[in-house]
Design an enzyme around this catalytic site. Sequence first.
Site, mmCIF file in Angstrom:
data_model
loop_
_atom_site.group_PDB
_atom_site.id
_atom_site.type_symbol
_atom_site.label_atom_id
_atom_site.label_comp_id
_atom_site.label_asym_id
_atom_site.label_seq_id
_atom_site.Cartn_x
_atom_site.Cartn_y
_atom_site.Cartn_z
ATOM 1 N N CYS A 56 28.118 23.498 38.513
ATOM 2 C CA CYS A 56 27.293 23.381 37.313
ATOM 3 C C CYS A 56 26.901 24.728 36.714
ATOM 4 O O CYS A 56 26.271 24.767 35.659
ATOM 5 C CB CYS A 56 26.040 22.574 37.645
ATOM 6 S SG CYS A 56 26.432 21.040 38.509
ATOM 7 N N HIS A 72 17.768 24.563 33.615
ATOM 8 C CA HIS A 72 18.874 23.811 34.211
ATOM 9 C C HIS A 72 18.470 22.361 34.432
ATOM 10 O O HIS A 72 19.326 21.465 34.349
ATOM 11 C CB HIS A 72 19.283 24.444 35.538
ATOM 12 C CG HIS A 72 20.431 23.743 36.193
ATOM 13 N ND1 HIS A 72 21.708 23.758 35.664
ATOM 14 C CD2 HIS A 72 20.504 22.988 37.329
ATOM 15 C CE1 HIS A 72 22.508 23.047 36.437
ATOM 16 N NE2 HIS A 72 21.804 22.565 37.456
ATOM 17 N N GLU A 108 12.744 24.463 40.154
ATOM 18 C CA GLU A 108 12.944 25.361 39.009
ATOM 19 C C GLU A 108 11.607 25.700 38.348
ATOM 20 O O GLU A 108 11.390 26.827 37.908
ATOM 21 C CB GLU A 108 13.905 24.754 37.989
ATOM 22 C CG GLU A 108 14.261 25.729 36.875
ATOM 23 C CD GLU A 108 15.367 25.231 35.959
ATOM 24 O OE1 GLU A 108 15.822 26.017 35.108
ATOM 25 O OE2 GLU A 108 15.777 24.050 36.085
ATOM 26 N N LYS A 119 19.292 18.472 28.795
ATOM 27 C CA LYS A 119 19.985 17.416 29.541
ATOM 28 C C LYS A 119 19.275 16.076 29.395
ATOM 29 O O LYS A 119 19.868 15.031 29.685
ATOM 30 C CB LYS A 119 20.086 17.795 31.022
ATOM 31 C CG LYS A 119 21.036 18.957 31.317
ATOM 32 C CD LYS A 119 21.129 19.202 32.819
ATOM 33 C CE LYS A 119 22.091 20.344 33.158
ATOM 34 N NZ LYS A 119 21.517 21.672 32.840
ATOM 35 N N HIS A 144 24.065 15.528 32.201
ATOM 36 C CA HIS A 144 24.534 16.743 32.870
ATOM 37 C C HIS A 144 26.043 16.854 32.696
ATOM 38 O O HIS A 144 26.800 16.061 33.252
ATOM 39 C CB HIS A 144 24.155 16.689 34.349
ATOM 40 C CG HIS A 144 24.370 17.976 35.074
ATOM 41 N ND1 HIS A 144 24.976 19.079 34.511
ATOM 42 C CD2 HIS A 144 24.062 18.343 36.353
ATOM 43 C CE1 HIS A 144 25.027 20.056 35.388
ATOM 44 N NE2 HIS A 144 24.476 19.636 36.519
ATOM 45 N N PHE A 154 26.084 23.422 42.757
ATOM 46 C CA PHE A 154 26.432 23.138 44.146
ATOM 47 C C PHE A 154 27.071 24.381 44.766
ATOM 48 O O PHE A 154 27.783 25.130 44.104
ATOM 49 C CB PHE A 154 27.408 21.963 44.230
ATOM 50 C CG PHE A 154 26.782 20.604 44.057
ATOM 51 C CD1 PHE A 154 25.450 20.451 43.731
ATOM 52 C CD2 PHE A 154 27.549 19.460 44.218
ATOM 53 C CE1 PHE A 154 24.879 19.191 43.571
ATOM 54 C CE2 PHE A 154 27.003 18.185 44.063
ATOM 55 C CZ PHE A 154 25.664 18.062 43.746
#
Length: 421
Positions: free
Chosen positions: A167, A307, A317, A338, A343, A402
């Site tokens: 991502c 994010h 975050e 998002k 996403h 990831f």
Amino acid sequence: MSESLQRRVVITGLGVVTPLGTGVEKTWQALIGGQSGIGPITRFDASGYACRIAGEVKDFDPADYLEKKDIKKMDAFIHYALAASQEAVDDAGLKITPECAERTGVYIGAGIGGLPAIEQYHRVLQEKGPGRVSPFFIPMVIINLASGQVAIRFGAKGPNSCAVTACATGNHCIGDAYRIIQRGDADVMLAGGAESTICPLAVAGFSAAKALSRRNEDPVHASRPFDRDRDGFVIGEGAGVVALEELNHAQRRGVRIYAELAGYAMTSDAFHITAPPDDGAGAVDCMEKAIRDAAMPKETIGYINAHATSTFADKIETQVIKTVFGAYAYRLPVSSTKSMIGHLLGAAGGVEAVFTCLALYHGVLPPTINLEHPDPACDLDYIPARARQVPIKAAISNAFGFGGVNACLVLKSMQPVVQST
């Protein structure tokens, strides 16, 4: 620092394909209007799946960008990359001639690549045998062919590569392309990310990892970053590409400059294959380094495109932002786009860089929709429900992926704010 590393880099062209629409103007107007692009999955029969919703691109026709004979030679993520790149090139008024081709490059990645085509041709192999597998199968699915096809389309003979960092892909591609121009290896780079993996295997895999929302009866409200009732992300698809250009090169051409790309950093959590550490130390380090690279006071930052995916990590975050900015964090607007598009995985950073750039250029900050019951651990200003008109000097776009990868971009305004219509 050498003279070449002092080269400044600006953004002169933008292109997107998203669940809100094909093209920057359509997507931006829907975004600042707080619209959702999430709905039931239509690409396959998802009735037996735990998650049955997605952010599908609904208005895209590859025939608008490709000859009919070429469409089946590429998977959809490459179609999207070509479309977004075409828009960015047109928007920047770029003419890639033989004289400048070797100074023009492409850096477009994906997180997963051609998974739908892998599914398709595995069925062909099993049902019809190896002789029926297309000779275009391999270049259809490998990730660097997004950059390769874009370079072929425009005759760009400069640096050509891609990041494949889940991502964080889009941010890494843009940041790495920025470094290429900074150090003098190119004058122009098309950079960003593309993804199209709304297919049975991807949805089953992310569902098995308990990563996806199961709010199947209410898809419009399923992506709800920072909300107490969030239950996972919504998979999306699309592409986002920016035209990066060395400042003097852009000024000689007399083109519109949306923003300066002023800072970039990348770090690793070195912690877990999917989860960040509770203190978000890697992300903190990444944001700190990006701001330092931009050589600006933290209080100059006027907006963060987070994010935030609508998962448990939203609260981490939030803590990261507090750690980086201290008391100023509570006065710093943050939003997760998002909430409206889902996403987009490897395309997320490219699309969100475009959104961050437009927020700077127009002085309009996109909202976070579906923030109805804020998580007590998420207590910052997330621009709930409605866009906010605020002139800002600089903004950050975060991307975390990831494997513990982190990438942060810092954009700076270079002109008086242009009011959005």
